[in-house]
Design a protein around this motif. Sequence first.
Motif, short mmCIF file in Angstrom:
data_model
loop_
_atom_site.label_atom_id
_atom_site.label_comp_id
_atom_site.label_asym_id
_atom_site.label_seq_id
_atom_site.Cartn_x
_atom_site.Cartn_y
_atom_site.Cartn_z
N LEU A 41 -28.86 -33.58 25.84
CA LEU A 41 -28.05 -33.85 27.05
C LEU A 41 -28.29 -32.79 28.12
O LEU A 41 -27.90 -32.98 29.27
CB LEU A 41 -26.57 -33.90 26.69
CG LEU A 41 -26.14 -34.94 25.64
CD1 LEU A 41 -24.66 -34.79 25.32
CD2 LEU A 41 -26.44 -36.36 26.12
N GLY A 42 -28.89 -31.62 27.73
CA GLY A 42 -29.18 -30.58 28.71
C GLY A 42 -28.73 -29.20 28.25
O GLY A 42 -28.07 -29.06 27.22
N ALA A 43 -29.06 -28.17 29.05
CA ALA A 43 -28.74 -26.79 28.70
C ALA A 43 -27.24 -26.52 28.76
O ALA A 43 -26.70 -25.79 27.92
CB ALA A 43 -29.49 -25.83 29.62
N ALA A 44 -26.55 -27.08 29.76
CA ALA A 44 -25.11 -26.81 29.90
C ALA A 44 -24.30 -27.35 28.70
O ALA A 44 -23.45 -26.62 28.16
CB ALA A 44 -24.59 -27.40 31.21
N PRO A 45 -24.53 -28.61 28.25
CA PRO A 45 -23.81 -29.07 27.06
C PRO A 45 -24.12 -28.24 25.82
O PRO A 45 -23.23 -27.97 25.02
CB PRO A 45 -24.31 -30.52 26.89
CG PRO A 45 -24.70 -30.95 28.26
CD PRO A 45 -25.27 -29.72 28.90
N LEU A 46 -25.38 -27.81 25.66
CA LEU A 46 -25.74 -26.99 24.52
C LEU A 46 -25.02 -25.64 24.58
O LEU A 46 -24.50 -25.14 23.58
CB LEU A 46 -27.26 -26.77 24.48
CG LEU A 46 -27.79 -25.93 23.30
CD1 LEU A 46 -27.43 -26.58 21.96
CD2 LEU A 46 -29.30 -25.76 23.41
N ALA A 47 -24.97 -25.05 25.76
CA ALA A 47 -24.24 -23.78 25.94
C ALA A 47 -22.75 -23.97 25.68
O ALA A 47 -22.08 -23.08 25.16
CB ALA A 47 -24.47 -23.25 27.35
N ALA A 48 -22.21 -25.16 26.02
CA ALA A 48 -20.79 -25.44 25.80
C ALA A 48 -20.47 -25.50 24.31
O ALA A 48 -19.42 -25.02 23.87
CB ALA A 48 -20.40 -26.75 26.47
N VAL A 49 -21.37 -26.11 23.52
CA VAL A 49 -21.17 -26.13 22.07
C VAL A 49 -21.16 -24.70 21.53
O VAL A 49 -20.34 -24.34 20.68
CB VAL A 49 -22.28 -26.97 21.39
CG1 VAL A 49 -22.23 -26.78 19.88
CG2 VAL A 49 -22.13 -28.43 21.74
N SER A 50 -22.09 -23.88 22.05
CA SER A 50 -22.15 -22.47 21.64
C SER A 50 -20.85 -21.75 21.96
O SER A 50 -20.30 -21.03 21.12
CB SER A 50 -23.32 -21.79 22.35
OG SER A 50 -23.32 -20.41 22.12
N LEU A 51 -20.35 -21.97 23.18
CA LEU A 51 -19.12 -21.29 23.61
C LEU A 51 -17.91 -21.76 22.80
O LEU A 51 -17.10 -20.95 22.35
CB LEU A 51 -18.90 -21.54 25.10
CG LEU A 51 -17.72 -20.81 25.73
CD1 LEU A 51 -17.88 -19.30 25.62
CD2 LEU A 51 -17.57 -21.22 27.20
N GLY A 52 -17.78 -23.07 22.61
CA GLY A 52 -16.66 -23.59 21.84
C GLY A 52 -16.68 -23.11 20.40
O GLY A 52 -15.65 -22.70 19.85
N ASN A 53 -17.87 -23.12 19.81
CA ASN A 53 -17.99 -22.69 18.42
C ASN A 53 -17.80 -21.19 18.25
O ASN A 53 -17.52 -20.72 17.15
CB ASN A 53 -19.36 -23.09 17.86
CG ASN A 53 -19.40 -24.55 17.45
OD1 ASN A 53 -18.36 -25.14 17.13
ND2 ASN A 53 -20.57 -25.14 17.46
N SER A 54 -17.95 -20.43 19.34
CA SER A 54 -17.76 -18.99 19.24
C SER A 54 -16.33 -18.67 18.80
O SER A 54 -16.11 -17.77 17.97
CB SER A 54 -18.07 -18.31 20.57
OG SER A 54 -17.16 -18.72 21.59
N LEU A 55 -15.35 -19.38 19.33
CA LEU A 55 -13.97 -19.19 18.89
C LEU A 55 -13.74 -19.78 17.50
O LEU A 55 -13.03 -19.21 16.67
CB LEU A 55 -13.00 -19.82 19.89
CG LEU A 55 -12.85 -19.12 21.24
CD1 LEU A 55 -11.80 -19.84 22.09
CD2 LEU A 55 -12.46 -17.66 21.07
#
Length: 460
Positions: A41-55
């Motif tokens: 879906l793109g770099a932003a959605p992938l970064a969002a998964v990373s950010l959400g999973n960080s917590l």
Amino acid sequence: MQLTAYTKEFGKNLNIAYPVMLGQLGHVMVGLADNIMVGRLGAAPLAAVSLGNSLVFIALSLGIGFSFAITPLIAEADGAGDIETGKSYFHHGIIMCGINGIFLFLLLLLAKPILYHLDQPPEVVDLAIPYLEIVAFSMIPLMLFQAYKQFADGLSQTRYAMYATLIANVVNIVFNYLLIYGIWIFPRLELEGAAMGTLISRFFMIWFIWEILRRKKKFRQYFVWSRKGLLKIDIFKRLFALGFPTALQMLFEVAIFTATVFLAGTLGTNPQAANQIALNLASMTFMVAVGLGVTATIRVGNQKGKANYHDLRRIALSTFLLVFFIEAVFAVGFILLKDWLPTLYIDNAEVILLAAQLLVVAALFQLSDGLQVVILGALRGLQDVKFPTVICFIAYWIIGFPVSWYLGKETSLGSMGIWFGLLAGLSASAFMLYLRFNSLSKKLLFSAVANEPEKQKISE
């Protein structure tokens, strides 16, 4: 002592460890499936998964850390042939993990606003929030699953959790495919679809392991519940005394990896996406070491129950040697495949280049990362958790994080500088933990040898 005294244990170590390895890899594969499918879906959605999973990973480290208290206690009771005590630890462990799951779910919901104050790209935060809300709820079934898993591991029956995790992976991938992209009658939910797939798969895991364990003869007597002795404060205190320091150990390590996500996010969306790719790949090799760490806990715990400290030390050292060999192979693989592996996730040239650079550093810390988790497992088998917790804090937050911050933010190294901090922290942890195990195991061995004449006099 000859090398063969250690290498002859490799087969038994791997026999116990490989189901745990595959099971832990299954957990990471859930993240891999999310990353690969969302990455399209793109770099932003992938970064969002990373950010959400960080917590999520921070919460997960606390919950799993507490559940790890179950394994050495079950292993010790099993080594001593005390089924009633083992059953009590099992039942109290389930209650503890269930409460933890609810607590962590609520904690993640309350922590959502933190994402807006971490200097992350706004579009990434907006995508991460709904993803986090759904995955947070999956903490409840996942923590209950952990209770059953750690119980079975303590009895050296590691394959059932592996079955549950691997089949759950298939469930996750199927629902990811249907819900991320909107296939057949299912709506296109994109990131929220990935979160729903994770949630469904984790409910499946707890149902599967409960169903399979209760039907096995070896476990049947452990599943007999009674109100008498169900809530013993002393048992909860014992679980807490082991679980809380272990949770802190995992928190300190997971938190520094999470900090790399936040630090990479301050550098931009592409560095954060590259960080997520390299972190996901490094996590897969780490789970192999986790399997050997659990093996060390089980086998050391059994020998502790038997008071056989000579074999305890020899078996523990055999797991350290084995993980060193395995992680060396992974390190070479990362270096040789650094330019190809990131292409499995995304076709953004800049992200691929950054991820390839990070994999070189990841290759370097494979050895220390694997060693530190297995040594921690051996210390956990000895039920030595407080001093190792202090070691973990010093290694990651007094040594590792300052290096990550300085090299990542104040020099031109960027993401690579952040990961050099991880290398420093993990290496310091492995070195100090080995010194602790070496000292403690020698004391136990010397004490047992010194007491042997007294035992002979009593027997005479």
